[in-house]
Every structure is written in C-alpha cells, then in structure tokens.
Design a protein around this motif. Structure first.
Motif, short mmCIF file in Angstrom:
data_model
loop_
_atom_site.label_atom_id
_atom_site.label_comp_id
_atom_site.label_asym_id
_atom_site.label_seq_id
_atom_site.Cartn_x
_atom_site.Cartn_y
_atom_site.Cartn_z
N ILE A 46 0.84 -1.21 0.00
CA ILE A 46 0.00 0.00 0.00
C ILE A 46 0.87 1.26 0.00
CG2 ILE A 46 -1.88 -1.15 1.23
CD1 ILE A 46 -0.69 0.87 3.62
N VAL A 47 0.23 2.35 -0.37
CA VAL A 47 0.81 3.68 -0.17
C VAL A 47 -0.23 4.52 0.53
CG1 VAL A 47 2.36 3.61 -2.16
CG2 VAL A 47 0.04 4.46 -2.46
N VAL A 48 0.22 5.34 1.43
CA VAL A 48 -0.68 6.27 2.13
C VAL A 48 -0.64 7.59 1.38
CG1 VAL A 48 -1.18 7.43 4.30
CG2 VAL A 48 -0.21 5.11 4.33
N VAL A 49 -1.77 7.96 0.80
CA VAL A 49 -1.79 9.15 -0.06
C VAL A 49 -1.85 10.42 0.79
CG1 VAL A 49 -2.88 7.94 -1.97
CG2 VAL A 49 -4.31 9.09 -0.28
N ALA A 50 -1.32 11.50 0.23
CA ALA A 50 -1.32 12.80 0.89
C ALA A 50 -1.70 13.86 -0.14
CB ALA A 50 0.05 13.11 1.49
N SER A 51 -2.29 14.94 0.33
CA SER A 51 -2.67 16.03 -0.57
C SER A 51 -1.52 17.04 -0.67
CB SER A 51 -3.94 16.72 -0.06
OG SER A 51 -3.70 17.32 1.20
N GLU A 52 -1.34 17.59 -1.86
CA GLU A 52 -0.28 18.55 -2.11
C GLU A 52 -0.64 19.37 -3.35
OE1 GLU A 52 3.34 16.75 -3.66
OE2 GLU A 52 2.26 14.86 -3.83
N PRO A 53 -0.07 20.57 -3.48
CA PRO A 53 -0.33 21.34 -4.70
C PRO A 53 0.29 20.63 -5.91
CG PRO A 53 0.55 22.74 -2.95
CD PRO A 53 0.72 21.33 -2.50
N VAL A 54 -0.50 20.46 -6.95
CA VAL A 54 -0.06 19.76 -8.15
C VAL A 54 -0.32 20.64 -9.37
CG1 VAL A 54 -0.32 17.71 -9.59
CG2 VAL A 54 -0.56 17.52 -7.11
N ASN A 55 0.69 20.80 -10.20
CA ASN A 55 0.54 21.59 -11.43
C ASN A 55 -0.19 20.79 -12.50
OD1 ASN A 55 1.94 23.80 -10.39
ND2 ASN A 55 3.91 23.07 -11.13
N LEU A 56 -1.18 21.42 -13.11
CA LEU A 56 -1.86 20.83 -14.27
C LEU A 56 -1.08 21.25 -15.51
CD1 LEU A 56 -5.64 21.46 -13.55
CD2 LEU A 56 -4.46 19.28 -13.52
N THR A 57 -0.63 20.29 -16.30
CA THR A 57 0.13 20.60 -17.51
C THR A 57 -0.69 20.27 -18.75
OG1 THR A 57 1.15 18.40 -17.48
CG2 THR A 57 2.33 20.19 -16.38
N THR A 58 -0.49 21.09 -19.75
CA THR A 58 -1.13 20.89 -21.05
C THR A 58 -0.04 20.72 -22.08
OG1 THR A 58 -2.98 22.29 -20.38
CG2 THR A 58 -2.72 21.86 -22.74
N GLU A 59 -0.18 19.72 -22.94
CA GLU A 59 0.79 19.46 -23.99
C GLU A 59 0.21 19.90 -25.32
OE1 GLU A 59 2.63 15.44 -25.51
OE2 GLU A 59 3.71 16.07 -23.69
N TYR A 295 9.05 20.81 -35.94
CA TYR A 295 7.83 20.43 -35.21
C TYR A 295 8.22 20.04 -33.79
CZ TYR A 295 3.79 17.71 -33.71
OH TYR A 295 2.73 17.22 -32.99
N ALA A 296 7.48 20.54 -32.82
CA ALA A 296 7.77 20.23 -31.42
C ALA A 296 6.50 20.36 -30.60
CB ALA A 296 8.86 21.16 -30.88
N LYS A 297 6.58 19.88 -29.37
CA LYS A 297 5.46 20.00 -28.42
C LYS A 297 5.91 20.80 -27.20
CE LYS A 297 3.10 15.71 -29.71
NZ LYS A 297 2.58 14.39 -29.22
N ALA A 298 4.98 21.50 -26.64
CA ALA A 298 5.26 22.31 -25.45
C ALA A 298 4.40 21.82 -24.30
CB ALA A 298 4.98 23.78 -25.73
N ARG A 299 5.02 21.67 -23.15
CA ARG A 299 4.29 21.34 -21.92
C ARG A 299 4.17 22.62 -21.10
NH1 ARG A 299 7.67 15.84 -20.65
NH2 ARG A 299 6.65 14.49 -22.20
N ILE A 300 2.94 23.06 -20.92
CA ILE A 300 2.67 24.33 -20.26
C ILE A 300 1.88 24.08 -18.99
CG2 ILE A 300 1.57 26.58 -20.51
CD1 ILE A 300 1.89 26.30 -23.50
N VAL A 301 2.27 24.75 -17.91
CA VAL A 301 1.50 24.68 -16.67
C VAL A 301 0.28 25.58 -16.83
CG1 VAL A 301 1.51 25.10 -14.19
CG2 VAL A 301 3.57 24.25 -15.31
N SER A 302 -0.90 24.94 -16.91
CA SER A 302 -2.13 25.69 -17.17
C SER A 302 -2.90 26.02 -15.90
CB SER A 302 -3.03 24.89 -18.12
OG SER A 302 -3.26 23.59 -17.61
N GLY A 303 -2.55 25.41 -14.79
CA GLY A 303 -3.24 25.69 -13.54
C GLY A 303 -2.64 24.87 -12.40
N VAL A 304 -3.13 25.11 -11.19
CA VAL A 304 -2.62 24.41 -10.01
C VAL A 304 -3.80 23.87 -9.21
CG1 VAL A 304 -1.27 24.59 -7.89
CG2 VAL A 304 -0.60 25.90 -9.90
#
Length: 398
Positions: A46-59, A295-304
């Motif tokens: 098992i793992v014991v989950v914890a809450s933390e700020p997580v960045n939402l990324t958009t590719e 041609y390339a892709k960009a990973r952008i932090v769109s929210g938290v």
C-alpha cells in the motif's frame, strides 16, 4: 501362490508407514500453515496518499520560428558586382553582403555637389545685394520695390541651396545603398542572385535571408474548448492560476530539450478556421540545436490543484463502463473498492480529483490476489522493499 517372505513383509510395512507420514506432513504444511490459508489475510503493498499542490500541464504542438528574421532586398537598382559573404555563415549587423555597381550613383552624387556649389555662389551674391539695398532704401537711394526684389532673391537663393543640399544627401544615401549591408546578426542562407544579375529597388524576390536563432520562438495552438474549460474550473475554485510561465519543449523524437522557455503571450483573437488561440514561447538556443520550422510539443503549466492527490498508475483500474477505481484498505483491514475521478497523468502517477482523501491507504501491489471485502494485511511498499534487503544482510552476517 507363494507366501511372502519375512523380508518382503518388512519392506511393505516400511513403505506403508512412509506414505502415512508423508500424508500427515502435507496436511500440516497445507494452506492453513502460517496464517495464509482460506481464513488468513492476504499481504498487499500500500501507499498512504497525501494532498499537495499539483501543477496541471497541457501538452500542445507547434512549430519553431526564428527570433529575428530579415529578408534582404536592394534599395537601389543596378548590376550586382560581387557577393561578399559565404552562404550559411554567421554574419554581423552592418557587414557588407553585396556590392552593386556604384558608378552611376557616384556620378549623381558629384552632380549634386556641383549644384550645391553653384547655389551657394548665387546665395552669396544675393545676400550681398540684399544687405546693400537694405541700407540704401533707408536714405531713399533705391526704391522700396528694388529692395523688396533683392530680399526675395536672397530668400530664393537660400531655398535653392537647401534643395541642393537635400539632393546631395539623397545621392550620398544611394551611393551607400550600392553596398548591401546585413541589417541583423545571424545565420545567412543561400544567395538568390549572382554577380552580373540586375536587381531593382524594393523587388519582390529577396537577395538572401538572415535568421537570428540565438533564441527561438515556438508558436503553439490551444483549442478554445480547453481554454474555456480551464477558465470555468478556475472560476469554480477547482484550480488556481499557474504560478510559473516556464515551458518545457519536447522534440519530435520524444527527447526533452534541456533548457526551459518562457511563455511570452497568448493571442487575443481566435483563428476562425481552426478554433484555436495562438500561444508563443521563447527558448534560449545557445548551441543552435533548435532550427526554424521544426515540429515540437510544449508542456505548459495551465493551472494548479491546491489539494491534489497523486496515486501510482498500477493502482488504478477501470470498470466495464470505463470508470476509474482503486482498492483501499478499510479501517477493519479489508479490501474496499473506491470509485475515483482522475484528471491527468503526472509522471508515473494519476492525479485524483475526487474519491480519495489524505491518509487513505491505497493498494498498489497484490491486487490480483484479493477480492472486495477480503481481509488483507497492509504493508508499506517501501517497507516491503526494505525487508528482503534486511534479510540478505542477516544471511551475510551468518
């Protein structure tokens, strides 16, 4: 039929006794041994989950373009006498690129010089006459009309000099334009003309092109649907605004560019043909790895997500309807299925937005050995990995 010998009878007794003992041994070491039988709990990781700020990324995908681009064109008409650069080399701003035949323009410059000299001579004569008439009119030695004419001629002579000087300056500029200079520093491309070619001022065809790729742009497109969904989530308080403008670039072969870029701007209009908004990111390119048009892709932090919960991907399964679920350990140490909602992957984990709380024990190993409501023996995944190592150390100590 012969009777069995005493030796054969003894062997039969020994064989029967051995089979009896073997059967007893199997019974004692059966599934119930060690508490792992039908009634014993199954050990799970098992793992014991914890809450933390997580960045939402958009590719998002896009193409690179030069930071500075100059299409070199002639500003005077004439015959190209020489090309003064090496194709594909790095040129500096102000460096000569082409020499256009300057003889006609030098002749025009000399003529403009003579015109100015003549105008200045006429100006001197007109000035002296105007000064004399100004004094003579005071004693009525000349008429007021003659004085007025002298003053007008003087003003006209000054204007003629000014016009001549302007023509001389234009002729000098044209002489300078016969040497085509690099307007910016950067990598120069192929030459579209050769010595002997006739070029005209402001022609449609460029002589060559210079691109500065010390930095490089990545122009990417984001759909309006995604943009509006992010804005609605932010308005509802589900996500916060991005705390960083850093952008990660992924090349076409899947490798990640080592230097991060910065998001420069988001366009204010929507492309009607594609329904997308253009975003532009700027990346440093000191080694020239990135080239325009790639041609390339960009990973952008769109929210938290302020209270995001990350769960290892192997722990998440899908039901027949495609809904995500996990197995958690209940308070009485039983396997309990829990429906969840996931937003996206973050590395090797799922970002869970609903269904779990900090402190929940999520089963990540041994899922194939358990069923809902079955008793389990939870063991931390980290502890489970450390146990064999400790056992190995004990064996070495022996």
């Amino acid at each position: 039929m012969r009777s069995q010998s005493p030796l054969m009878k003894s062997a039969a007794v020994v064989l029967a006794l051995g089979l009896t003992l073997t059967a007893c041994g199997k019974k004692e070491g059966g599934p119930g041994a060690g508490g792992m039988g039908m009634g014993g709990p199954t050990e799970v990781g098992i793992v014991v989950v914890a809450s933390e700020p997580v960045n939402l990324t958009t590719e998002l995908s896009g193409r690179t373009s030069a930071y500075l681009l100059s299409e070199v064109r002639p500003q005077v008409s004439g015959i190209v006498k020489a090309r003064l650069f090496t194709e594909g080399s790095y040129v500096k701003a102000g460096q000569p690129l082409y020499q256009i035949d300057a003889a006609p323009f030098q002749a025009s410059y000399a003529q403009a010089q003579a015109t100015v000299a003549q105008a200045e001579a006429n100006l001197t004569a007109a000035r002296l006459k105007a000064e004399r008439y100004a004094e003579l009119v005071k004693i009525n030695a000349v008429s007021k009309q003659d004085n007025d004419d002298a003053q007008a001629q003087y003003a006209q002579a000054r204007a003629t000099v000014a016009a001549g000087q302007a023509a001389l300056q234009t002729a000098g500029i044209n002489v300078g334009y016969t040497k085509v200079m690099a307007p910016i520093s950067g990598r120069i491309g192929k030459s579209n003309v050769t010595p002997g070619a006739l070029v005209t001022a402001a022609q449609a065809t460029e002589l060559t092109r210079i691109q500065n790729i010390d930095n490089i742009y990545l122009d990417i497109n984001q759909s309006v649907t995604e943009l509006m969904a992010l804005k609605r989530a932010a308005a509802a308080g589900q996500i916060g605004e991005a705390t960083t403008a850093d952008v990660e670039l992924v090349l076409e072969d899947g490798t990640v560019y080592p230097l991060k870029g910065k998001l420069q701007f988001s366009d204010v209009s929507v492309d009607e043909s594609t329904g997308t908004v253009t975003l532009r990111a700027l990346f440093p390119n000191p080694n020239g790895v990135l080239l325009p048009g790639m041609y390339a892709k960009a990973r952008i932090v769109s929210g938290v997500v302020g209270n995001g919960i990350l769960v290892p991907q192997p722990a998440v399964t899908r039901d027949p309807k495609g809904n995500a679920t996990v197995m958690v350990v209940s308070k009485d140490n039983k396997a309990e299925p829990r429906p969840i909602k996931v937003a996206q992957t973050v590395g090797d984990k799922w970002l869970v937005t609903e269904g779990l709380q900090a402190g929940d024990k999520v089963i990540v190993e041994g899922l194939q050995k358990i069923r809902p409501e079955a008793p389990v023996k939870p063991v931390s995944v980290g502890a489970a990995k450390e146990a064999p190592a400790a056992a190995g150390s004990a064996q070495k100590a022996k």
